[in-house]
Design a protein around this motif. Structure first.
Motif, short mmCIF file in Angstrom:
data_model
loop_
_atom_site.label_atom_id
_atom_site.label_comp_id
_atom_site.label_asym_id
_atom_site.label_seq_id
_atom_site.Cartn_x
_atom_site.Cartn_y
_atom_site.Cartn_z
N GLY A 1 -2.90 6.55 6.97
CA GLY A 1 -1.42 6.37 7.17
C GLY A 1 -1.24 6.04 8.70
N ALA A 2 -0.33 4.97 8.94
CA ALA A 2 -0.17 4.67 10.32
C ALA A 2 0.81 5.21 10.96
CB ALA A 2 0.22 2.94 10.29
N ASP A 3 1.65 6.04 10.24
CA ASP A 3 2.38 6.98 11.04
C ASP A 3 2.64 8.19 9.93
OD1 ASP A 3 5.29 4.80 10.04
OD2 ASP A 3 4.68 6.63 9.01
N ILE A 4 3.31 9.09 10.59
CA ILE A 4 3.27 10.49 9.67
C ILE A 4 4.06 10.49 8.51
CG2 ILE A 4 5.40 11.53 10.90
CD1 ILE A 4 2.06 13.56 9.93
N ILE B 1 -3.42 7.99 11.50
CA ILE B 1 -4.60 7.31 12.26
C ILE B 1 -4.13 7.34 13.88
CG2 ILE B 1 -5.35 5.56 10.71
CD1 ILE B 1 -3.78 3.53 12.04
N ILE B 2 -2.85 7.79 14.13
CA ILE B 2 -2.77 7.80 15.67
C ILE B 2 -2.95 9.24 15.95
CG2 ILE B 2 -1.09 5.88 15.55
CD1 ILE B 2 1.37 7.86 14.82
N PRO C 1 8.25 -0.65 16.40
CA PRO C 1 9.37 0.38 16.93
C PRO C 1 10.35 0.88 15.81
CG PRO C 1 9.87 -1.92 17.63
CD PRO C 1 8.72 -1.95 17.04
N ALA D 1 14.03 9.62 16.84
CA ALA D 1 13.14 10.31 17.70
C ALA D 1 12.72 9.56 18.69
CB ALA D 1 12.07 11.20 16.93
N SER E 1 0.78 -1.41 -0.02
CA SER E 1 0.12 -0.09 -0.08
C SER E 1 0.85 1.27 -0.14
CB SER E 1 -0.92 0.08 1.10
OG SER E 1 -0.13 0.06 2.36
N VAL F 1 3.73 7.68 6.19
CA VAL F 1 3.09 7.21 5.25
C VAL F 1 2.03 8.29 5.03
CG1 VAL F 1 1.21 5.38 4.83
CG2 VAL F 1 3.20 5.02 6.13
N ASP G 1 -1.15 -1.81 6.91
CA ASP G 1 -0.55 -0.70 6.84
C ASP G 1 0.41 -0.78 8.16
OD1 ASP G 1 -3.50 0.83 6.64
OD2 ASP G 1 -2.01 0.76 5.24
N VAL G 2 1.70 -0.08 7.94
CA VAL G 2 2.58 -0.23 9.14
C VAL G 2 2.98 1.20 9.36
CG1 VAL G 2 5.10 -0.74 9.62
CG2 VAL G 2 3.68 -2.35 8.00
N GLY G 3 3.04 1.35 10.81
CA GLY G 3 3.42 2.76 11.55
C GLY G 3 4.84 2.47 12.26
N ARG G 4 5.70 3.32 11.94
CA ARG G 4 6.83 3.12 12.75
C ARG G 4 6.71 4.36 13.85
NH1 ARG G 4 11.76 2.99 9.93
NH2 ARG G 4 12.40 0.92 10.72
N MET G 5 7.44 3.99 15.05
CA MET G 5 7.38 5.32 15.89
C MET G 5 8.33 4.89 17.20
SD MET G 5 3.57 4.31 17.38
CE MET G 5 3.11 4.09 15.52
N MET H 1 1.01 -4.58 17.67
CA MET H 1 2.30 -4.04 17.51
C MET H 1 3.58 -5.20 17.62
SD MET H 1 2.49 -2.05 21.19
CE MET H 1 2.24 -2.91 22.65
N GLN I 1 12.53 -4.70 21.34
CA GLN I 1 11.28 -5.52 21.65
C GLN I 1 10.81 -6.09 20.34
OE1 GLN I 1 7.78 -3.65 23.57
NE2 GLN I 1 6.98 -2.95 21.29
N THR J 1 -3.44 -3.00 10.93
CA THR J 1 -2.30 -2.28 10.97
C THR J 1 -1.48 -2.86 12.06
OG1 THR J 1 -3.96 -0.25 10.49
CG2 THR J 1 -1.79 0.21 11.67
N VAL J 2 -0.07 -2.80 11.63
CA VAL J 2 0.93 -3.09 12.63
C VAL J 2 1.71 -1.66 13.00
CG1 VAL J 2 2.90 -4.55 13.20
CG2 VAL J 2 1.08 -5.28 11.82
N PHE J 3 2.08 -1.42 14.19
CA PHE J 3 2.69 -0.32 14.71
C PHE J 3 4.26 -1.10 15.04
CE2 PHE J 3 -0.12 2.58 14.11
CZ PHE J 3 -1.12 2.72 15.06
#
Lengths: 471, 327
Positions: free
Chosen positions: A163-166, A142-143, B112, A265, A23, A168, B129-133, B87, A469, B108-110
């Protein structure tokens, strides 16, 4: 970038249909923002800033820049605050947003602009787009809190949650820009944004005379780029100091490397400054005007927020309080006795976060303490502890005791307390008394959590850092 | 909904999970190698069995738990009306992504931002969808999505249905070798260890000793056993799959009820074990080799003349990574 082992999931099992396409945007081209090109960084000029000042003069607040009597006394500095949190949408971002919108061609204004932001840039663009009759589309991850999404819509922005993060979200915004012809606006690096932010610098030198230094927070670098340019062009002797959160010190690292580099960050109270890669235009413009860079820790950001609420009657978000935080942390001792202006960049702090910052600030101040002691489980054991606390004029906020996991003696119980003290000295007095009476006292925030439900140890203390982790 | 205070697993739950897995057709009954002590260079007076979960669908045992976990999601999620979220940068994420795609759902998967980019790309390639943080933002982000966007969260290691699914490993072991003396299992969050130990003990094998193995750099269950409650620890180890920052409370409960002890191994020891297994024809990721490592370095007590089953939990390691680790 192709995945290393992104093989099809079939692995010997027959799969219905084919492997779905990723995607994310695959083409390098589509991720490109021509206004923020690392190969061709744009250095903003002073006349851009003055043009911006003229154009936006009727649309943004010329916020007060006044001396803080209490904090000047506390810090020993002739301290002035430029109160950008008083802008309509709560931050200085409006300057750059309004100017950029006004500087578009008529055709561009008809089609509109697009951006990716869950923060102040989104609010500023939405508000001024609505004011100027220019369509604004904002892509938020989405966060992003629902509150922010709704606020932007209220201001008139067309919000797309995607978007799952900024990162995206940004890709999506760029794609929308490419597909529709909307101009993509990078909130901390578009040259017009930099010019707009610089108008704050112009106002500062108009409002305060004989300035020795300014201390400016850095996220993507847009504010310091424009403001330092403006200030140094008019008064080259003013010292410009940049401050970052130590959890995300992108500009510091870029200055060291001599070019823009990406840093990790970590979570920070100054979430508006959590930009892993500073702007290329901002870096190119600002690097020669910055005299000193410092990074500041979380507890001082919390303390600064607390001080601003208590002494300045100002509600300022973490990012906006970083300048004062650097002073409170003792990072700028040479400013004592000097005339210094610090912008309070924004006031959009989550109310619950504000509550927590006030608590953290009180803790850093020695006015909120946590400790664990082992007391007798017999009648009167807890009463005696409470009497000790009360005798010292300490207020008990929270008390929790548990028996089951104490290994020393079955007639003892472990008691955990949260108390309010007047100041650090008072806290030390309490600690000494407890030590004298109970011997073993665990003092401070980092003891083992033993509440009824599993903690998020990641959040228990700001000093806990966990890597790798990978369940 | 994830319940951190679930009751201990029953044998019915575990067999039920096994049924679900068998019906799904998505999990294999993986090979159990018999009498491989010489092959693996161990003392000949240990009767060694290797349970090869690195040969499982998606490359690790995780799919077992995920299949059963997915069988217990609310109807709205099963119908695709509710978005699924979790996650993980590791094997759970891969198995989860695989299942979501299998079921034609949205997920969706978050992960690290310290996880390698190829992990994110892998999960994206399944259509998620993947979010990294930053690590510390993962749980709050998940919580916000559950609260505000009404997504359904699948806990990556402490869900009771997940553990029941993992317990199928124990049932399969007993089918292939009905009377093991010792079973050794890698321990990350403790879900596999807990489920497997429960399966074995609840099948009537009260004399079988089950041991868990953790890296020294991520001793969450070890420390929890010492503290008498599930605790969090600072983690740093090459065995990334065994390094959640806290022991799951459900897993801890099962650990205390069914597991003999948890022992620790160093990163260097793990690397030696990975090399040994590789030279014998088995591709095992560091996290997957921890149990074998413990046996290899004599950390499991009283194994002379005993039937010892070691679970190899995963083989998701690239040749590049192997090269880097093994030098």
């Amino acid at each position: 970038m192709p995945a290393e082992e992104a093989t099809s999931p079939s692995e010997g099992v027959q799969v219905n249909g084919h492997l779905e396409k990723s995607s994310s945007i695959s083409s390098e081209e589509e991720l490109f923002d021509p206004m923020c090109d690392p190969e061709n960084p744009i250095v903003v000029k002073f006349q851009d800033v003055s043009a911006a000042a003229y154009k936006i003069r009727n649309g943004i607040e010329r916020t007060p820049c006044t001396k803080s009597v209490q904090l000047s006394a506390l810090t020993g500095i002739d301290l002035h605050f430029k109160k950008e949190f008083l802008q309509q949408t709560g931050s200085f971002k409006e300057r750059g947003a309004r100017y950029t919108l006004m500087a578009l061609t008529k055709e561009q204004q008809k089609i509109g602009v697009v951006a990716a932001s869950a923060g102040n840039h989104a609010l500023a663009l939405s508000y001024h787009g609505n004011q100027l009759g220019i369509p604004v589309t904002v892509v938020m991850p989405i966060i992003a809190p629902l509150m922010k999404v709704n606020l932007c819509r209220q201001y008139g922005g067309n919000v797309i949650v995607k978007g799952a993060d900024i990162g995206v979200s940004r890709s999506h915004a760029l794609k929308i820009g490419k597909d529709t012809g909307m101009v993509y606006i990078n909130g901390y690096d578009h040259p017009h944004i930099l010019a707009g932010q610089g108008t704050m610098g112009l106002e500062i030198v108009e409002q305060v005379s004989d300035i020795d230094a300014v201390v400016i927070p850095i996220g993507g670098g847009g504010l310091i780029a424009g403001s330092a340019l403006a200030i140094k062009s008019l008064y080259p002797s003013v010292k410009v100091i940049g401050v970052e959160s130590e959890r995300c010190a992108g500009f510091t690292e870029s200055m060291k490397a001599g070019k823009v580099v990406t840093v990790g960050a970590q979570s920070t109270l100054a979430d508006g400054l959590a930009v892993p890669t500073v702007g290329v235009n901002a870096f190119a413009t600002a690097r020669n005007y910055i005299d000193q860079m410092v990074t500041v820790g979380e507890e001082f950001i919390a303390l600064a927020i607390l001080r601003l609420v208590e002494m300045e009657k100002a509600v300022v978000e973490g990012a906006g309080a970083t300048g004062l935080a650097a002073v409170l942390a003792g990072l700028l001792p040479e400013l004592k006795g000097k005339r210094v202006v610090i912008p309070l960049c924004g006031g959009n702090i989550d109310t619950t976060v504000l509550g927590r910052c006030i608590e953290r600030g009180l803790a850093a101040d020695g006015r909120l303490c946590r400790f664990v002691v082992t007391v007798s489980d017999r009648p009167g054991g807890i009463a005696e502890l409470c009497k000790l606390i009360a005798k010292l004029g300490v207020s008990l906020k929270d008390i929790f005791h548990e028996r089951a996991w104490l290994t020393s003696d079955i007639f003892s119980v472990q008691v955990k307390c949260v108390v309010e003290t007047r100041d650090k000295e008072h806290a030390e007095q309490l600690q000494t008394e407890l030590q004298r009476r109970y011997g073993n006292v665990t003092w401070g925030p980092d003891f083992d959590y033993s509440g009824p439900s599993p903690p998020h140890p990641l959040l228990v203390s700001s000093s806990t850092s966990c890597q790798d982790q990978d369940p | 909904m994830y319940d951190p205070n679930a009751d201990l697993l029953t044998i019915e739950q575990i067999s039920g999970a096994r049924q679900v897995l068998q019906t799904s057709g998505l999990c294999h009954h993986t090979p159990l190698l018999h009498h491989v002590q010489t092959l693996c260079g161990l003392d000949t007076d240990i009767d060694l069995y290797l349970k090869l979960e690195n040969m499982q669908n998606t490359g690790s045992f995780k799919i077992r738990g995920v299949v059963n976990q997915m069988a217990h999601i609310p109807d709205s999620a099963a119908r695709g009306q509710t978005h699924l979220i979790s996650m993980s940068a590791g094997n759970f994420g891969k198995a989860f992504a695989y299942m979501v795609q299998q079921k034609g759902l949205k997920g969706t998967v978050f992960m690290p931002d310290t996880a390698p980019v190829n992990r994110a790309e892998l999960i994206k390639s399944y259509g998620l969808d993947v979010g990294r943080m930053p690590t510390s933002e993962l749980q709050p982000a998940v919580d916000r999505c559950v609260r505000e966007r009404h997504m359904h969260y699948l806990h990556p290691f402490d869900d009771i249905n997940l553990m029941a699914g993992h317990g199928s490993v124990g049932l399969e072991i007993l089918e292939d070798v009905p009377d093991p003396d010792v079973v050794v299992v890698c321990c990350g969050g403790g879900g596999l260890l807990g489920g497997t130990a429960a399966a074995i003990k609840l099948s009537g094998r009260s004399n079988t000793r089950v041991y868990g193995v953790e890296p020294e750099g991520a001793p969450s269950m070890y420390e929890s056993r010492k503290a008498g409650k599930p605790v969090g620890v600072q983690v740093k180890t090459i065995a990334a799959g065994l390094a959640p920052p806290y022991a799951g409370p459900n897993a801890y409960k099962h650990n205390m009820a069914f597991v003999e002890d948890v022992v620790l191994v160093s990163d260097d020891e793990i690397v030696t074990a990975v090399k040994r297994l590789f030279s014998r024809g088995l591709v095992v990721e560091p996290s997957g080799a921890a149990a074998f490592t413990a046996l290899m370095f004599g950390k499991i007590p009283d194994v002379k003349g005993k039937k010892v089953v070691v679970v190899i939990t995963g083989g998701n390691v690239t040749t590049q990574e192997l090269n880097k680790i093994c030098g």
